[in-house]
Design an enzyme around this catalytic site. Structure first.
Site, short mmCIF file in Angstrom:
data_model
loop_
_atom_site.label_atom_id
_atom_site.label_comp_id
_atom_site.label_asym_id
_atom_site.label_seq_id
_atom_site.Cartn_x
_atom_site.Cartn_y
_atom_site.Cartn_z
CG ASN A 183 -48.64 -6.77 -43.39
OD1 ASN A 183 -48.36 -6.39 -44.51
ND2 ASN A 183 -49.45 -6.13 -42.59
NE ARG A 184 -40.40 -8.40 -40.31
CZ ARG A 184 -39.47 -9.06 -41.00
NH1 ARG A 184 -39.50 -10.38 -41.07
NH2 ARG A 184 -38.52 -8.41 -41.63
#
Ligand code: C5P
Length: 220
Positions: free
Chosen positions: A30-31
């Site tokens: 995920n960012r």
């Protein structure tokens, strides 16, 4: 560091993304910059807490004055959190990958131009927050989750609090255009058993200080 309203308290903070390998050189994630987690760990330590900072590969370095445990995958993060218990509180700011790749390759997958494409099969990762919130005697007195939402922030965060079994949810609106994702500021809504409280937009360091102060009040 050392003296303050959280002296003698042990607090686990997760931060950053997790990386789930596809092969030795590729991963899914995920960012997450890890900025809010690092700021919160710093603020808790500044109030005297012993912070165990369990971090995935984040862009922002861990703060000074905390015990750092570096992990890569969600399963490693879960193991590190369990090893850090018992604790007075646990705060889950990490952006954990929801899935891992089943049967990650031990060798680099070779690219065959024009040839067959690799097929990935996913497996669900453990939900670390929900797991810790459901513990018996080992459950920290205060369990706090974060929620990145893009709409109906209060309704979604309240539902998430029930579903995860945690005490508080710190929800933020990460809609495109807010500049919050990866930016220096945050606008959060704190959902507790008493309801929802929306805080004005402020620097992430200030969100961290306010949250740390609330945690200190609650553990007092
Ligand atoms: O379900 P969702 O990912 O939106 O929940 C976010 C909250 O749950 C965050 O506090 C995050 O750190 C935590 N979480 C976790 N383990 C997962 C997924 C999310 O601890 N596998």
């Amino acid at each position: 560091l050392g003296e303050g309203p959280l002296s003698g308290r042990r607090i686990v903070v997760t931060s950053g993304p997790t990386h789930e390998p596809i092969d030795p050189v590729r991963y899914i994630a995920n960012r997450s910059s890890g900025a809010q987690g690092a700021a919160l760990a710093h603020a808790l330590a500044a109030l005297g807490a012993h912070v165990v900072f369990v971090t995935g590969p984040a862009a922002v370095p861990p703060p000074e004055g905390v015990e750092v445990r570096r992990v890569e995958t969600a399963r490693e993060m879960l193991a590190a959190v369990e090893a850090a218990l018992p604790a007075d509180a646990a705060v889950f700011t990490a952006a954990v990958a929801d899935w891992r790749v089943e049967g990650a390759a031990q060798e680099k997958i070779k690219k065959v131009p024009g040839g067959d494409l690799p097929q990935l099969t996913f497996r669900e990762n453990p939900d670390i927050l929900a797991h810790v919130a459901a513990l018996g005697p080992q459950r920290p007195r205060l369990v706090v989750g974060f929620a990145a939402e893009t709409q109906d922030v209060v309704a979604n965060a309240t539902a998430k609090r029930d579903r995860k079994g945690c005490d508080w949810i710190v929800a933020n609106d990460v809609s495109p255009g807010t500049g919050i994702m990866g930016g220096p500021e945050n606008a959060v809504t704190l959902v507790t058993e008493d309801g929802a409280e929306s805080w004005p937009r402020m620097p992430k360091a200030e969100v961290a200080e306010r949250l740390a102060a609330r945690i200190a009040e609650t553990l007092a």
